[in-house]
Design an enzyme around this catalytic site. Structure first.
Site, PDB file in Angstrom:
ATOM      1  N   ARG A 174       0.846  -1.207   0.000  1.00 53.43           N
ATOM      2  CA  ARG A 174       0.000   0.000   0.000  1.00 53.43           C
ATOM      3  C   ARG A 174       0.878   1.252   0.000  1.00 53.43           C
ATOM      4  NH1 ARG A 174      -1.784   1.709   4.513  1.00 53.43           N
ATOM      5  NH2 ARG A 174      -2.311  -0.326   5.384  1.00 53.43           N
ATOM      6  N   ASP A 192      -6.453  19.287 -14.787  1.00 52.87           N
ATOM      7  CA  ASP A 192      -6.806  17.939 -15.231  1.00 52.87           C
ATOM      8  C   ASP A 192      -6.407  17.863 -16.705  1.00 52.87           C
ATOM      9  OD1 ASP A 192      -8.018  15.672 -16.272  1.00 52.87           O
ATOM     10  OD2 ASP A 192      -9.879  15.908 -15.140  1.00 52.87           O
ATOM     11  N   TYR A 201     -15.637  17.220 -16.579  1.00 51.28           N
ATOM     12  CA  TYR A 201     -15.996  15.819 -16.379  1.00 51.28           C
ATOM     13  C   TYR A 201     -17.046  15.742 -15.260  1.00 51.28           C
ATOM     14  CZ  TYR A 201     -15.754  10.993 -14.900  1.00 51.28           C
ATOM     15  OH  TYR A 201     -16.096   9.720 -14.544  1.00 51.28           O
ATOM     16  N   LYS A 216      -7.657   6.802 -19.698  1.00 55.42           N
ATOM     17  CA  LYS A 216      -7.933   7.328 -21.030  1.00 55.42           C
ATOM     18  C   LYS A 216      -6.692   7.199 -21.936  1.00 55.42           C
ATOM     19  CE  LYS A 216     -11.765   8.195 -18.895  1.00 55.42           C
ATOM     20  NZ  LYS A 216     -12.054   9.475 -18.258  1.00 55.42           N
TER      21      LYS A 216
END
Ligand code: PLP
Length: 373
Positions: free
Chosen positions: A47, A171, A99, A195
């Site tokens: 982690r 972004d 978005y 993407k």
């Protein structure tokens, strides 16, 4: 080194124990201590860190021109982490054409947590200036915007944000490689690696990349390691693999999109084409200044309203009717349907993610679908 060379080599080296040219996939969740109790290789528990994720983070930082990166299990997890790094009572300014998941994170998740958000048209700097207040901590940009492909001036907005001691976060999911937010003054870059970076519609992921090694980024790393919304090893490996071909894909997808957008702009059944690479687009000049290519995303408004838009989408044969973007295959989507009732998107709008097929075939497919007898 040029970006194409960085894309192929960043975060990758020949495996010292085997000579493997392609990096191995490390699935181990835990790492052995030395007899003295130290961790000689710097890895402790998956982690916190994992060699495959570390390779991806190194590559992402190199490609974006930042100093460090944190890889997440999705773009939305990356977005959440940036906002969680703030303090309840802080204020964020974000685009109103964005978005839809980011809008939801802000209003439905971070709102109840205590974060305040104002949504404005960030392509109009005066609207941002009016919205700034004492508690403003982040100006969030998404450019080109989603789904109207409006362009926000990253250089001017980051100057404005710094004058007010506010972070400028970009972004950059829609324009990796072809838009360099750090060169234009942004402090943090966020990506949905689902993407273009992954590039093959087969992996979900996100990233936060920083220009400065500072307390804000250390807080992001802390939330990543403590909260655990980390990129899994195989997902990291897939994105790392996708990055190698990113510059070539962006070039071809941008060229294809310009061909398709030009065709659509001349079609009698298309009311509007939103693509900043068309010379008559209102944002052509700004886009050409801050982007090296205009990207692979195109939106159109079909004549005849929602019904006609749905009919066109129902008739394509090569385009896939699906959400998402940035993969090798072209996608078509009635955007208002997925955005839900709060959507501001015109009902006759179809969003196209242009893939790597031959543009002549894509144009023929759209020509057939748009035809009315
Ligand atoms: C898809 C997308 C996101 C969200 O990323 P996920 O990986 O789906 O969580 C954020 N921003 C933009 C611009 C996107 O296209």
């Amino acid at each position: 080194m040029k970006i194409e060379t960085i894309a192929v080599h960043a975060g990758r080296s020949v495996d010292a124990s085997t000579g493997a040219v392609t990096p191995p996939l490390y699935l181990s969740t835990t790492f052995e201590r030395d007899a003295d109790g130290s961790y000689p290789h710097g890895f402790l528990y998956a982690r916190n860190n994992n060699p495959t994720r570390a390779s991806l983070e190194e590559a992402l930082a190199a490609l974006e021109g930042g100093v460090a990166a944190a890889a997440f299990s999705s773009g939305s997890a990356a977005t959440m982490t940036i906002f969680q790094s703030l303090t309840p009572g802080d204020h964020v300014i974000a685009p109103n054409d964005i978005y839809h998941g980011t809008t939801r994170v802000l209003s439905e998740v971070m709102g109840p947590w205590g974060l305040e958000a104002t949504f404005v048209d960030t392509s109009d700097i005066a609207q941002i200036e009016t919205a700034i207040k004492k508690s403003t901590k982040i100006i969030w940009l998404e450019t080109p915007s989603n789904p109207l492909l409006k362009i926000s001036d990253i250089k001017k907005i980051s100057e404005l944000s710094h004058a007010h001691n506010v972070l400028c976060v970009c972004d950059n999911t829609w324009a990796p490689i072809i838009q360099r937010p750090f060169d234009l003054g942004a402090d943090i870059v966020m990506h949905s690696t689902t993407k273009y970076l992954g590039g093959h519609s087969d992996v979900l992921g996100g990233a936060v990349i920083t220009k400065h090694d500072d307390d804000f980024f250390r807080r992001i790393k802390k939330i990543q390691e403590t909260g655990g919304a980390v990129a899994a090893p195989f997902d990291s490996w897939l994105v790392l693999r996708g990055l190698q071909t990113l510059p070539g894909r962006m070039r071809t997808q941008s060229e294809n999109a310009l061909r398709v957008a030009t065709f659509l702009s001349l079609h009698k059944n298309v009311d509007k084409v939103h693509y900043p690479g068309l010379q008559k687009n209102a944002f052509y000049e700004l886009a050409s200044k801050q982007m090296s290519l205009h990207g692979g995303m195109v939106s159109i408004e079909v004549k005849g309203g929602k019904e006609e838009a749905m009919r066109v989408a129902s008739r394509v044969k090569i385009f896939r009717r699906a959400t998402s973007l940035g993969g090798t295959e072209s996608l078509i989507e009635h955007r208002a349907s997925i955005e839900g009732t709060e959507s501001r998107t015109p009902q006759n709008l179809l969003r196209l993610s242009i893939g790597l097929e031959h543009p002549d075939d894509l144009i023929a497919d759209l020509s057939e679908a748009l035809h009315r007898s």
